[in-house]
Motif scaffolding. Structure first.
Motif, mmCIF file in Angstrom:
data_model
loop_
_atom_site.group_PDB
_atom_site.id
_atom_site.type_symbol
_atom_site.label_atom_id
_atom_site.label_comp_id
_atom_site.label_asym_id
_atom_site.label_seq_id
_atom_site.Cartn_x
_atom_site.Cartn_y
_atom_site.Cartn_z
ATOM 1 N N ALA A 1 0.815 -1.216 0.000
ATOM 2 C CA ALA A 1 0.000 0.000 0.000
ATOM 3 C C ALA A 1 0.851 1.270 0.000
ATOM 4 O O ALA A 1 0.321 2.374 -0.136
ATOM 5 N N GLU A 2 2.168 1.091 0.187
ATOM 6 C CA GLU A 2 3.107 2.222 0.247
ATOM 7 C C GLU A 2 2.742 3.186 1.372
ATOM 8 O O GLU A 2 2.650 4.400 1.183
ATOM 9 N N VAL A 3 2.510 2.595 2.541
ATOM 10 C CA VAL A 3 2.249 3.374 3.743
ATOM 11 C C VAL A 3 3.140 2.823 4.859
ATOM 12 O O VAL A 3 3.736 1.751 4.723
ATOM 13 N N SER A 4 3.218 3.556 5.959
ATOM 14 C CA SER A 4 4.017 3.085 7.086
ATOM 15 C C SER A 4 3.210 2.119 7.947
ATOM 16 O O SER A 4 1.975 2.105 7.904
ATOM 17 N N ARG A 5 3.900 1.335 8.739
ATOM 18 C CA ARG A 5 3.213 0.426 9.664
ATOM 19 C C ARG A 5 2.357 1.186 10.669
ATOM 20 O O ARG A 5 1.204 0.798 10.914
ATOM 21 N N PRO A 6 2.869 2.295 11.259
ATOM 22 C CA PRO A 6 2.014 3.047 12.190
ATOM 23 C C PRO A 6 0.724 3.557 11.553
ATOM 24 O O PRO A 6 -0.302 3.663 12.221
ATOM 25 N N THR A 7 0.775 3.855 10.250
ATOM 26 C CA THR A 7 -0.441 4.301 9.564
ATOM 27 C C THR A 7 -1.496 3.201 9.580
ATOM 28 O O THR A 7 -2.680 3.464 9.830
ATOM 29 N N ILE A 8 -1.083 1.979 9.336
ATOM 30 C CA ILE A 8 -2.029 0.858 9.359
ATOM 31 C C ILE A 8 -2.614 0.701 10.756
ATOM 32 O O ILE A 8 -3.826 0.501 10.920
#
Length: 196
Positions: free
Chosen positions: A49-56
């Motif tokens: 998703a090209e996002v950071s783990r904290p974002t998830i």
């Protein structure tokens, strides 16, 4: 001295972006389709998703919860405000569940849930993300059927929901017979002997 009404504090952190949520769910769906439930990890979702783990973690507590949310969207959560006749909407919602479990991803989810212990993160995610939401959506559709006088009010709404979902999840967990549209129609005819 006059006391001022307390002001409401603004929510902490940045507001959630629906596009980010959609990208995370799309990544989880793709991982589910390609490798089953075990391939849906926070690391894999973040990379795809090209996002950071904290974002998830701002949206879901763990990977099974993301996977179940993605599966729920694939299964097609019922829209209680659907303009079609309420009994037809109810049947369509349950048909969507049957179709979802007939697909490879659905069979993978069913197998993993059947093998999971009742207090694992996977089992909790299935209960919270899938069972509870679909039960609520079905309750709303039954209430529409009652409001539009398509069916008589049941003596016990929760028992009616149990009678609909119990056989579905028994077949899901035991795996002795498929969940098909025909089976859904038989269930509805037995629990709600009315037609629109």
């Amino acid at each position: 001295m006059t006391r001022q009404a307390p002001s409401h504090a603004a929510p902490r952190g940045r507001p959630r972006d629906p596009r980010t949520r959609a990208a995370i769910l799309a990544a989880a769906r793709a991982l589910l389709e390609r490798g089953g439930l075990t391939s849906v990890t926070i690391e894999a979702i973040a990379q795809k998703a090209e996002v950071s783990r904290p974002t998830i973690y701002r949206y879901w507590p763990n990977a099974p919860a993301v996977a179940m949310a993605a599966f729920l969207e694939t299964a097609g959560a019922a829209n209680a405000g659907s303009p079609c006749a309420p009994l037809a909407a109810l049947r369509a919602h349950l048909h969507a569940l049957a179709d979802a479990f007939a697909a490879p991803t659905g069979r993978s989810v069913a197998a993993m849930v059947a093998a999971a212990q009742s207090e694992t993160e996977l089992a909790k995610a299935f209960r919270n993300e899938f069972i509870a939401r679909n039960r609520d959506a079905t309750r709303a559709l039954l209430m529409r059927c009652i409001a539009e006088k398509v069916i008589a009010p049941p003596e016990d709404m929760e028992l009616s929901l149990d009678l609909i979902f119990g056989p579905l999840f028994y077949r899901l967990l035991m795996g002795h017979a498929p969940i098909t549209r025909g089976f859904v129609d038989q269930l509805l005819a037995a629990v709600i002997p009315a037609d629109d």
